[in-house]
Scaffold this active site. Structure first.
Site, short mmCIF file in Angstrom:
data_model
loop_
_atom_site.label_atom_id
_atom_site.label_comp_id
_atom_site.label_asym_id
_atom_site.label_seq_id
_atom_site.Cartn_x
_atom_site.Cartn_y
_atom_site.Cartn_z
CD GLU A 20 62.82 32.14 46.40
OE1 GLU A 20 63.57 32.04 47.40
OE2 GLU A 20 61.66 32.59 46.44
N PRO A 23 58.91 25.67 41.09
CG PRO A 23 58.76 23.56 42.09
CD PRO A 23 59.27 24.95 42.33
N PRO A 24 56.52 25.41 38.61
CG PRO A 24 56.43 26.63 36.63
CD PRO A 24 57.35 25.79 37.46
CB THR A 51 60.78 27.35 46.27
OG1 THR A 51 59.79 27.08 45.27
CG2 THR A 51 61.27 28.77 46.15
CD1 TRP A 52 60.67 20.88 50.38
CD2 TRP A 52 61.75 20.09 48.57
NE1 TRP A 52 60.68 19.52 50.47
CE2 TRP A 52 61.34 19.00 49.37
CE3 TRP A 52 62.45 19.84 47.40
CZ2 TRP A 52 61.60 17.67 49.03
CZ3 TRP A 52 62.70 18.52 47.06
CH2 TRP A 52 62.29 17.46 47.87
CG HIS A 80 64.64 26.83 48.57
ND1 HIS A 80 63.83 27.82 49.09
CD2 HIS A 80 65.60 27.46 47.86
CE1 HIS A 80 64.28 29.00 48.70
NE2 HIS A 80 65.35 28.80 47.95
CE LYS A 174 69.13 28.13 61.60
NZ LYS A 174 67.89 28.52 60.88
#
Length: 592
Positions: A20, A23-24, A51-52, A80, A174
């Site tokens: 995982e 984004p920097p 990730t988001w 994500h 889900k």
């Protein structure tokens, strides 16, 4: 490839693993991350998850990173995607863009808020919970057959208003809606995971479960992460880390051995076919874990377990770590002439770390970016401030230890803060609400219980700095005093929520405010203040005011007050360069 198909086709004897990354925040960090991803790709991961940011704050960077991981490094990307607090239409636009880039996997998350009792109003009423996102994808003709959708699982619990059986029921819903795999939140209590997994299986859930493991990078990051994740930590493990917390290298080595043992138990005892590694964009620890497990494609490792800095009495073997957990409870990358060593950020950055590092500005695990408490918890902690004076009193109460935290500082006051506490109290009472600070330090030992960090047998230094929110009137007064009396020893950066920015620093200058000198190593600078990093952090700082305001009803005095502060105040970071004069910054600020 769809991730469910990749898992089904996995035929190697070793377990698979997934990395995982996030984004920097800066362009330089983003470019450097691509080099790091290239090195991690050589280890043979089955996929990489991206990730988001909360509310879609990293939308473009997340999409770009996931797309580049696939196109440049041939990695199977899992994007994500949170569905709450998003602008209307953002989910649809993101799915469309992801499909155009060839991304075939989505990890559907709820995001923050909502949680529990609150006044949050969804920007798009069609997307309030993760199941809404799963249903949308799986019933949409353009996406149903294209995307493989995964969801999150929480062995330690997620919404504390629900029982474990209720959470499992929601997870089952889900899966019934079309989710095809589960990635867990980070956890450390294996017995609790086994209990949760049995509940999952008893509920008829049979999709692949990929448990998440996060090698411990530092004592401070471990404490923060476990608090945010609400992870249950066995007492013996917490005590072991506490014993070595002043030596970052020992903590890091301990974390590697612990992660290795957790992976062994999960795969050998719990039947996990693969592991999801939370890297926090750092490389060395996860690489060492994989090589010691014998899971990486590389046969010769540049890192060896015998390189551990742990003394024999603290070196944790696999069997000892297993017992511990069971107890109840490649090249450098050049940017504008600067070369980032692959392991330069081996020790995690401070808030103002090296903005060229891929690990700069690490997001909280699982798409955080929120305050870190539920609205109900926040109101219980901070009440309902309805005036500016109420908010100032709240900051003062934190400094006086009358409340345990603020929206800007979820931890209690550190020991070093008590040294400058009288100054911080006076500043805050004078309408400069302090949220970060440190005293000057001239060559404290690296094992010092208050100031120490990094490996042993070293010395650490600090310049005094303080960060605060103030009015434009106070800022004008301070900047005028810098011109008249600063004598070149004061540097400041200031910005407001609308994009205003002023500073007396020359463009491109970088100021190390914490550094360490250790035997056999280059000088380490984990905390650096400069314009790029300050502007990146200020966006997050002002978003905290907005998120805090959402705890309260629309049109309420509390929401209006907090939104007004967000719009009117300036965030200021100020440092004094003479670290041999411990009172210099405070005398200047307070007019002594």
């Amino acid at each position: 490839m769809r991730f469910s198909e990749a898992i089904a086709q996995w035929s190697e004897l070793r377990p698979f693993f997934v990395f995982e990354c996030f984004p920097p925040r800066t362009d330089q960090g983003f470019e450097n991350l691509l080099s790091r991803v290239g090195r991690l790709a050589q280890l043979g991961p089955l996929a990489i998850t991206v990730t988001w940011g909360a509310g879609g704050s990293t939308r473009n960077r997340s999409l770009d990173l996931a797309g580049l991981c696939q196109s440049e490094h041939n990695l199977n990307a899992i994007l994500h995607l949170t569905c709450t607090n998003m602008e209307k239409g953002t989910v649809e636009a993101t799915l469309r863009s992801a499909k155009e880039r060839g991304i075939k996997n989505i990890l559907a998350l709820r995001g923050d808020p909502p949680r529990g009792s609150e006044y949050w109003i969804p920007a798009d009423p069609g997307f309030v919970h993760a199941i809404d996102l799963v249903r949308y994808i799986k019933t949409h003709n353009d996406y149903a057959s294209h995307f493989c959708v995964g969801v999150a699982g929480y062995p330690d619990g997620h919404d504390h208003s629900l029982t474990l059986d209720e959470e499992v029921k929601h997870l089952k819903a889900k899966i019934d809606a079309g989710a095809e795999f589960i990635v867990t939140q980070v956890f450390y209590d294996i017995d609790q995971y086994i209990h949760w997994k049995k509940k999952i299986e008893d509920a008829g859930i049979s999709v692949p479960i990929i448990p998440a493991v996060a090698p411990i990078q530092s004592h401070a990051s471990f404490i923060r992460m476990t608090k945010l994740c609400k992870a249950k930590v066995p007492d013996s493990m917490r005590d072991a880390i506490e014993h070595i917390k002043t030596d970052d290298q020992k903590v890091k080595d301990f974390g590697i051995q612990l992660a290795k043992t957790i992976c062994q138990r999960l795969t050998l005892d719990c039947g996990a076919r693969g592991i999801h590694f939370c890297t926090f964009n750092l490389e060395k620890s996860v690489r060492r874990v994989l090589e010691e497990l014998g899971w990486s494609q590389k046969t010769e490792s540049p890192f060896h377990s015998e390189d551990s800095h742990l003394p024999p009495e603290l070196l944790i073997t696999a069997s000892e770590a297993s017992h511990l957990i069971q107890r109840p409870t490649t090249p450098t990358h050049s940017i504008d002439g600067f070369q980032l060593d692959p392991l330069k950020d081996d020790f995690p950055n401070g808030r103002f770390g090296d903005y060229t590092s891929p690990a700069y500005g690490a997001l909280d695990p699982w798409d955080g970016g929120g305050i870190g408490v539920t609205p109900a918890e926040g109101i219980a902690l901070w009440g309902s401030p309805s005036t500016v004076q109420d908010v100032q009193n709240l900051f003062l109460s934190y400094l006086e230890s009358k409340i345990p935290c603020t929206p800007f500082s979820l931890e209690a006051l550190s020991k070093e803060t008590t040294i400058i506490l009288p100054y911080l109290l006076r500043l805050t009472a004078n309408d400069c609400w302090t949220i970060a600070s440190q005293p000057a330090v001239d060559a404290a030992r690296s094992d010092d219980l208050v100031f120490g960090w990094g490996p042993g047998e070293g010395y650490v230094f600090q310049k005094s700095f303080v960060e605060f929110f103030c009015t434009s009137t106070s800022l004008q007064s301070l900047t005028a005093r810098v011109v008249r009396h600063g004598n070149g020893a004061i540097t400041y950066y200031a910005s407001n929520s609308s994009g205003g920015f002023i500073s007396n620093a020359e463009a491109g200058t970088r100021h190390a405010v914490t550094w360490g000198v250790f035997p056999g190593q280059e000088i380490a600078q984990p905390t650096v203040i400069e314009q790029e990093s300050f502007l990146s952090w200020k966006d997050e700082a002002f978003s905290v005011w907005s998120q805090w305001a959402q705890f309260y009803p629309p049109n309420s005095p509390s929401r209006a007050t907090l939104k007004g502060i967000q719009e009117d105040r300036w965030l200021v970071s100020m440092l004094h360069h003479d670290f041999k004069q411990p009172d210099a910054l405070w005398a200047f600020l307070l007019g002594n």
